[in-house]
Write a protein that holds these residues in place. Structure first.
Motif, short mmCIF file in Angstrom:
data_model
loop_
_atom_site.label_atom_id
_atom_site.label_comp_id
_atom_site.label_asym_id
_atom_site.label_seq_id
_atom_site.Cartn_x
_atom_site.Cartn_y
_atom_site.Cartn_z
N LEU A 1 1.03 -2.43 11.16
CA LEU A 1 1.25 -3.74 10.53
C LEU A 1 2.42 -4.46 11.17
O LEU A 1 2.37 -5.67 11.40
CB LEU A 1 1.47 -3.57 9.02
CG LEU A 1 0.20 -3.25 8.21
CD1 LEU A 1 0.57 -2.80 6.79
CD2 LEU A 1 -0.72 -4.46 8.13
N TRP B 1 -7.77 -2.74 5.30
CA TRP B 1 -6.41 -3.19 5.65
C TRP B 1 -5.86 -4.19 4.65
O TRP B 1 -4.66 -4.25 4.41
CB TRP B 1 -6.37 -3.71 7.09
CG TRP B 1 -6.30 -2.54 8.03
CD1 TRP B 1 -7.34 -1.88 8.59
CD2 TRP B 1 -5.11 -1.86 8.46
NE1 TRP B 1 -6.88 -0.83 9.35
CE2 TRP B 1 -5.53 -0.80 9.30
CE3 TRP B 1 -3.74 -2.05 8.23
CZ2 TRP B 1 -4.61 0.08 9.90
CZ3 TRP B 1 -2.83 -1.19 8.83
CH2 TRP B 1 -3.27 -0.14 9.65
N TRP C 1 2.72 -3.51 -0.31
CA TRP C 1 1.99 -2.57 0.55
C TRP C 1 1.84 -1.22 -0.16
O TRP C 1 2.75 -0.75 -0.84
CB TRP C 1 2.72 -2.36 1.87
CG TRP C 1 2.73 -3.56 2.78
CD1 TRP C 1 2.23 -4.81 2.52
CD2 TRP C 1 3.28 -3.62 4.10
NE1 TRP C 1 2.43 -5.62 3.60
CE2 TRP C 1 3.06 -4.94 4.58
CE3 TRP C 1 3.93 -2.69 4.92
CZ2 TRP C 1 3.49 -5.34 5.85
CZ3 TRP C 1 4.35 -3.09 6.18
CH2 TRP C 1 4.13 -4.40 6.64
#
Ligand SMILES: [Zn+2]
Length: 152
Positions: A146, A17, A88
């Motif tokens: 998220l 993650w 991201w």
């Protein structure tokens, strides 16, 4: 300076993650003798669930929880999650290397057919595992997760 991480053996999901969020995160399921010391010397911050280990390295964070969401929160609370969401999906989840952006229409690279038929104009390529990535339901799912955790 931007934080680069080193995740201990028990923190594989956390490492994944962190990579999703664009953080350079070294992870192995086994660390041989001296490897952690070497990686910390390279400037990585050690994340570990083992107090014995974090006590040995000033540049480390002891992770208390074994719940992923709380583990991320602990890193955030310590002030080490500084990326915005533009980072991201900029890193390969498998290899931890930065992805190359490829403009499908302008690239001279010979792309596999299944990639050419994607709807996205810009796709990502991992120079380490030679895989292509694009937006899709998998990524949507991770973004949703998220956001639920309060990131982005
Ligand atoms: Zn890769």
């Amino acid at each position: 300076m931007e934080n680069i991480f080193l995740a201990d053996t028990m923190l594989g999901r956390l490492a994944k993650w962190l990579r999703i969020m664009g953080y350079d995160t070294h992870y192995q399921s086994f660390y041989g003798e001296g490897l952690i010391t070497r990686l910390v010397d390279e400037g990585r911050m050690l994340l570990s669930r083992r107090r014995m280990l974090t006590n040995r390295f000033p540049k480390s964070l002891y992770i208390r929880s074994d719940h992923l969401e709380k583990q991320l929160q602990e890193i955030k609370d310590a002030g080490y999650l500084t990326h915005d969401r533009s980072k991201w999906f900029s890193r390969c989840l498998n290899c931890n290397v930065e992805l190359e952006k490829i403009d499908i229409q302008k690239s001279s690279r010979k792309l596999p057919e299944y990639v050419q038929y994607q709807h996205d104009v810009v796709i990502n390529f991992c120079p380490s595992c030679n895989r292509y990535f694009w937006k899709g339901s998998h990524r949507e799912h991770m973004i949703k997760q998220l956001n639920e955790w309060g990131y982005g």
